[in-house]
Write an enzyme that holds these catalytic residues in place. Structure first.
Site, PDB file in Angstrom:
ATOM      1  N   GLU A 121      33.242 -29.953 -32.818  1.00  0.00           N
ATOM      2  CA  GLU A 121      32.422 -29.266 -33.367  1.00  0.00           C
ATOM      3  C   GLU A 121      32.193 -27.863 -33.069  1.00  0.00           C
ATOM      4  O   GLU A 121      32.087 -26.972 -33.890  1.00  0.00           O
ATOM      5  CB  GLU A 121      30.938 -29.783 -33.232  1.00  0.00           C
ATOM      6  CG  GLU A 121      29.714 -29.259 -33.891  1.00  0.00           C
ATOM      7  CD  GLU A 121      28.405 -29.962 -33.321  1.00  0.00           C
ATOM      8  OE1 GLU A 121      27.283 -29.145 -33.387  1.00  0.00           O
ATOM      9  OE2 GLU A 121      28.268 -30.712 -32.568  1.00  0.00           O
ATOM     10  N   SER A 239      24.328 -24.375 -25.614  1.00  0.00           N
ATOM     11  CA  SER A 239      23.684 -22.988 -25.907  1.00  0.00           C
ATOM     12  C   SER A 239      24.918 -22.037 -25.248  1.00  0.00           C
ATOM     13  O   SER A 239      25.893 -22.307 -24.452  1.00  0.00           O
ATOM     14  CB  SER A 239      22.467 -22.949 -25.028  1.00  0.00           C
ATOM     15  OG  SER A 239      22.832 -22.843 -23.690  1.00  0.00           O
ATOM     16  N   GLU A 241      24.683 -19.792 -23.097  1.00  0.00           N
ATOM     17  CA  GLU A 241      24.548 -19.834 -21.512  1.00  0.00           C
ATOM     18  C   GLU A 241      25.511 -20.987 -20.975  1.00  0.00           C
ATOM     19  O   GLU A 241      26.399 -20.982 -20.118  1.00  0.00           O
ATOM     20  CB  GLU A 241      23.147 -19.993 -20.878  1.00  0.00           C
ATOM     21  CG  GLU A 241      22.104 -18.820 -21.339  1.00  0.00           C
ATOM     22  CD  GLU A 241      21.702 -18.812 -22.446  1.00  0.00           C
ATOM     23  OE1 GLU A 241      21.174 -17.614 -22.793  1.00  0.00           O
ATOM     24  OE2 GLU A 241      21.923 -19.604 -23.278  1.00  0.00           O
TER      25      GLU A 241
END
Length: 260
Positions: A121, A239, A241
């Protein structure tokens, strides 16, 4: 088929999954909750990462189950968004059932399956997504010509950077099909998520003051929806991060981030 991965307490920390499943005769019985499930209200099936080994922790003891949505044990609740849509959903499971053989991989190996899926993805699957990106970029370019903002050297430079960025994104996705490198999916996710978010901001800048107001009954145009939706790009699918930590720790071999 829609993804049933994140939970209220297991978003970026997917290993914290609490949704459970146990074998009852020849079926899995599933209890728990998933959130941010894209298009669940329009789908027939959901894949669910559930804890199938009681007492297991983190990435151990998880299984990747295929579950029909149209059954009494499942409730789907659309989440109203700032975009005016509700493509994200909460999904609640109360003794929901699926056949025992509807498991991808072996029971207990769901973490590996989920990581492979997320890698796809984040990376090469965006080749198809980039068709939409190209169409979204063409709209602010056309508007800039029409409203004269193309004469602004700063905005013209940002449009050029967006065009170059899209070309680089495509080349990187194609390269990873034949020559993948460690961390290539995390690199791709960082690139396309930030590019798309910046495109939303650029579309607002070209639209000018009109971008700050909605039409009757909170009607948003395509550029406003792009801006609002793309704010989530750097969060979903892992995310920024998390992607940077993966690259730092698993690819570059840097010390792990302090958890204390």
């Amino acid at each position: 088929m829609v993804p049933g991965l994140p939970e209220p307490d297991a978003g970026s920390d997917l290993a914290n999954v609490r949704t459970s499943a146990r074998l009852v005769d020849d079926e899995w019985s599933i209890d728990g909750q998933k959130i941010w499930t894209s298009n669940a209200h329009e789908s027939d099936w959901i894949f669910v990462v559930a804890r199938t080994e009681p007492g297991s922790q983190r990435h151990r003891g998880l299984s990747f189950l295929l579950v029909p949505l149209d059954q009494p044990g499942i409730e789907v609740r659309p989440i109203d968004q700032l975009t005016g849509g509700s493509e994200f959903n909460e999904v609640f499971f109360t003794d929901a059932r699926t056949r025992a053989d509807l498991v991808v991989g072996d029971p207990g190996q769901g973490w590996r399956v989920a990581m492979d899926l997320l890698g796809f993805e984040r990376g090469v699957s965006t080749l198809a997504q980039q068709v939409g990106f190209e169409r979204e970029l063409a709209d602010p370019v056309s508007l800039a010509w029409d409203n004269g903002t193309f004469d602004d050297p700063v905005l013209r430079d940002r449009l050029a950077q967006a065009k170059v960025g899209l070309a680089v994104m495509k080349a990187n996705a194609v390269r990873t099909l034949t020559d993948p490198v460690p961390g290539s999916d995390s690199i791709a996710k960082l690139v396309w998520a930030n590019w798309h978010r910046d495109l939303g901001e650029l579309a607002m800048a070209i639209s000018g003051p009109a971008a700050l107001t909605a039409g009757p009954d909170y009607h948003l145009d395509a550029r406003q929806r792009l801006f609002l939706f793309s704010r989530a790009d750097t969060i979903y699918g892992g995310s920024d991060e998390i992607q940077r930590n993966i690259l730092a720790e698993r690819v570059l071999g840097l010390p792990k981030e302090s958890r204390g």
